[in-house]
Scaffold this motif. Structure first.
Motif, PDB file in Angstrom:
ATOM      1  N   PHE A   8       0.848  -1.201   0.000  1.00 38.55           N
ATOM      2  CA  PHE A   8       0.000   0.000   0.000  1.00 38.55           C
ATOM      3  C   PHE A   8       0.874   1.238   0.000  1.00 38.55           C
ATOM      4  CE2 PHE A   8       0.820  -0.563   4.532  1.00 38.55           C
ATOM      5  CZ  PHE A   8       0.992   0.732   4.984  1.00 38.55           C
ATOM      6  N   THR A   9       0.239   2.361  -0.300  1.00 37.41           N
ATOM      7  CA  THR A   9       0.864   3.668  -0.141  1.00 37.41           C
ATOM      8  C   THR A   9      -0.059   4.533   0.706  1.00 37.41           C
ATOM      9  OG1 THR A   9      -0.136   4.522  -2.163  1.00 37.41           O
ATOM     10  CG2 THR A   9       2.086   3.586  -2.348  1.00 37.41           C
ATOM     11  N   LYS A  10       0.535   5.540   1.346  1.00 37.86           N
ATOM     12  CA  LYS A  10      -0.247   6.514   2.118  1.00 37.86           C
ATOM     13  C   LYS A  10       0.266   7.912   1.786  1.00 37.86           C
ATOM     14  CE  LYS A  10      -3.233   8.197   4.903  1.00 37.86           C
ATOM     15  NZ  LYS A  10      -4.655   8.202   4.498  1.00 37.86           N
ATOM     16  N   THR A  11      -0.660   8.757   1.364  1.00 35.44           N
ATOM     17  CA  THR A  11      -0.338  10.109   0.946  1.00 35.44           C
ATOM     18  C   THR A  11      -1.088  11.108   1.796  1.00 35.44           C
ATOM     19  OG1 THR A  11       0.017   9.348  -1.324  1.00 35.44           O
ATOM     20  CG2 THR A  11      -0.351  11.717  -1.008  1.00 35.44           C
ATOM     21  N   TYR A  12      -0.384  12.139   2.244  1.00 33.86           N
ATOM     22  CA  TYR A  12      -0.985  13.261   2.953  1.00 33.86           C
ATOM     23  C   TYR A  12      -0.662  14.542   2.194  1.00 33.86           C
ATOM     24  CZ  TYR A  12      -1.697  10.305   7.105  1.00 33.86           C
ATOM     25  OH  TYR A  12      -2.101   9.315   7.982  1.00 33.86           O
ATOM     26  N   GLY A  13      -1.687  15.318   1.869  1.00 36.30           N
ATOM     27  CA  GLY A  13      -1.460  16.608   1.230  1.00 36.30           C
ATOM     28  C   GLY A  13      -0.654  16.528  -0.042  1.00 36.30           C
ATOM     29  N   GLY A  14      -0.851  15.469  -0.798  1.00 33.04           N
ATOM     30  CA  GLY A  14      -0.141  15.314  -2.055  1.00 33.04           C
ATOM     31  C   GLY A  14       1.259  14.736  -1.925  1.00 33.04           C
ATOM     32  N   ARG A  15       1.694  14.438  -0.705  1.00 31.81           N
ATOM     33  CA  ARG A  15       3.030  13.874  -0.497  1.00 31.81           C
ATOM     34  C   ARG A  15       2.907  12.445   0.006  1.00 31.81           C
ATOM     35  NH1 ARG A  15       7.136  13.483   3.548  1.00 31.81           N
ATOM     36  NH2 ARG A  15       5.698  14.270   5.134  1.00 31.81           N
ATOM     37  N   THR A  16       3.545  11.507  -0.669  1.00 38.28           N
ATOM     38  CA  THR A  16       3.527  10.108  -0.246  1.00 38.28           C
ATOM     39  C   THR A  16       4.488   9.941   0.926  1.00 38.28           C
ATOM     40  OG1 THR A  16       2.983   9.320  -2.460  1.00 38.28           O
ATOM     41  CG2 THR A  16       3.919   7.720  -0.937  1.00 38.28           C
ATOM     42  N   VAL A  17       3.934   9.598   2.094  1.00 40.73           N
ATOM     43  CA  VAL A  17       4.752   9.469   3.299  1.00 40.73           C
ATOM     44  C   VAL A  17       5.176   8.032   3.555  1.00 40.73           C
ATOM     45  CG1 VAL A  17       3.728  11.514   4.362  1.00 40.73           C
ATOM     46  CG2 VAL A  17       2.726   9.257   4.805  1.00 40.73           C
ATOM     47  N   LEU A  18       4.505   7.082   2.915  1.00 42.00           N
ATOM     48  CA  LEU A  18       4.898   5.676   3.089  1.00 42.00           C
ATOM     49  C   LEU A  18       4.510   4.892   1.849  1.00 42.00           C
ATOM     50  CD1 LEU A  18       6.052   3.423   4.883  1.00 42.00           C
ATOM     51  CD2 LEU A  18       3.768   3.087   5.829  1.00 42.00           C
ATOM     52  N   ARG A  19       5.487   4.160   1.347  1.00 47.49           N
ATOM     53  CA  ARG A  19       5.279   3.239   0.230  1.00 47.49           C
ATOM     54  C   ARG A  19       5.729   1.869   0.728  1.00 47.49           C
ATOM     55  NH1 ARG A  19       4.506   4.693  -4.876  1.00 47.49           N
ATOM     56  NH2 ARG A  19       5.363   6.776  -4.434  1.00 47.49           N
ATOM     57  N   PHE A  20       4.739   1.041   1.121  1.00 44.48           N
ATOM     58  CA  PHE A  20       5.055  -0.212   1.803  1.00 44.48           C
ATOM     59  C   PHE A  20       4.844  -1.383   0.853  1.00 44.48           C
ATOM     60  CE2 PHE A  20       4.340  -3.659   4.904  1.00 44.48           C
ATOM     61  CZ  PHE A  20       5.456  -3.481   5.699  1.00 44.48           C
ATOM     62  N   PRO A  21       5.845  -2.266   0.700  1.00 47.25           N
ATOM     63  CA  PRO A  21       5.748  -3.351  -0.279  1.00 47.25           C
ATOM     64  C   PRO A  21       4.989  -4.580   0.211  1.00 47.25           C
ATOM     65  CG  PRO A  21       7.874  -3.426   0.785  1.00 47.25           C
ATOM     66  CD  PRO A  21       7.174  -2.211   1.336  1.00 47.25           C
ATOM     67  N   GLY A  22       4.585  -4.566   1.485  1.00 47.77           N
ATOM     68  CA  GLY A  22       3.924  -5.726   2.062  1.00 47.77           C
ATOM     69  C   GLY A  22       4.880  -6.531   2.923  1.00 47.77           C
ATOM     70  N   ALA A  23       4.309  -7.353   3.805  1.00 43.31           N
ATOM     71  CA  ALA A  23       5.123  -8.176   4.701  1.00 43.31           C
ATOM     72  C   ALA A  23       4.276  -9.308   5.246  1.00 43.31           C
ATOM     73  CB  ALA A  23       5.679  -7.344   5.853  1.00 43.31           C
ATOM     74  N   ALA A  24       4.883 -10.457   5.401  1.00 47.84           N
ATOM     75  CA  ALA A  24       4.222 -11.617   5.997  1.00 47.84           C
ATOM     76  C   ALA A  24       4.525 -11.642   7.491  1.00 47.84           C
ATOM     77  CB  ALA A  24       4.699 -12.906   5.340  1.00 47.84           C
ATOM     78  N   LEU A  25       3.494 -11.793   8.301  1.00 42.59           N
ATOM     79  CA  LEU A  25       3.632 -11.849   9.755  1.00 42.59           C
ATOM     80  C   LEU A  25       3.214 -13.232  10.238  1.00 42.59           C
ATOM     81  CD1 LEU A  25       2.030  -8.407  10.735  1.00 42.59           C
ATOM     82  CD2 LEU A  25       4.409  -8.897  10.103  1.00 42.59           C
ATOM     83  N   GLU A  26       4.081 -13.865  10.997  1.00 46.53           N
ATOM     84  CA  GLU A  26       3.797 -15.199  11.501  1.00 46.53           C
ATOM     85  C   GLU A  26       3.269 -15.132  12.930  1.00 46.53           C
ATOM     86  OE1 GLU A  26       7.143 -17.765  11.164  1.00 46.53           O
ATOM     87  OE2 GLU A  26       7.642 -17.099   9.128  1.00 46.53           O
TER      88      GLU A  26
END
Length: 225
Positions: A6-24
């Motif tokens: 996912f990505t998260k954008t605030y005010g037109g600026r992407t603050v996090l670009r997360f590729p995903g992760a597996a949690l056990e």
């Protein structure tokens, strides 16, 4: 379970670009990084507190999820009543208060607690129920050393009892080393390293991770390499 990309954008600026992760199940995942790297954004999006840009579910399946945000909110009632809000047996609330040194504060109005006391109350509150995924955003940041040690011991017990996965956002590298089996290093809104805690926290592959550990980690091995 998996956290989906996912990505998260605030005010037109992407603050996090997360590729995903597996949690056990049964593992603690420490999320580390400098201020502004996206740690709390990851926690809020994964917990469903704020939507991702995709505006869709970020976990690949429904899970029982508990979340302690960085700023915990005390409601207008006693400390004990706050802890009982998620439900559960009163005996468990009493056990958690004793474990976190809150018994003497049970009848006190929660709005009058100190920052460290509020954090302990909030941790007890989220531990009232068994979760599959527990997301904790700097749970001990406002606690003194003794309280933080009590909290860490309780989290270890809780993980063993419930077999939940714990996503632990922390600025405290010694805490990450004590508690985590795996670590995620965020840098400038991206996931730079993800792997066994021993490797990421002591033998990182990325220069950015080594610089971070050298600056914040004091005696960590990366600083000596």
């Amino acid at each position: 379970m998996n956290i989906l990309p996912f990505t998260k954008t605030y005010g037109g600026r992407t603050v996090l670009r997360f590729p995903g992760a597996a949690l056990e199940p049964g593992r603690v995942y420490a999320v580390i990084g400098a201020n502004g790297s996206g740690k709390s954004t990851l926690a809020r999006v994964a917990a469903g507190a704020v939507p991702a840009d995709q505006n869709s579910r970020i976990l690949d399946r429904p899970v029982k999820l508990g979340y302690m945000p960085q700023r915990s909110h005390p409601f207008r009632m006693s400390t004990r009543a706050n802890i009982l809000l998620p439900g559960g047996e009163p005996e468990r609330a009493d056990m958690l208060m004793e474990a976190l040194g809150l018994t003497a504060l049970a009848r006190r109005r929660a709005r009058g607690l100190s920052g460290g006391e509020t954090a302990r109350m909030a941790l007890a509150r989220v531990l009232m129920r068994p979760w599959e995924l527990l997301i904790l955003d700097e749970p001990t940041a406002s606690m003194d050393m003794e309280s933080a040690m009590l909290a860490e011991h309780l989290l270890t017990q809780y993980r063993e009892e419930t077999n939940c996965a714990i996503l632990l956002i922390t600025h405290d590298l010694p805490q990450a080393r004590r508690l985590a089996e795996a670590a995620l290093f965020l840098h400038s809104g991206q996931l730079w390293e993800f792997g066994p805690a021993e490797a990421v926290l002591h033998r990182p592959k990325k220069a950015e991770t080594r610089r971070f550990l050298t600056f914040y980690g004091g005696e960590n091995s990366a600083a000596r390499e």
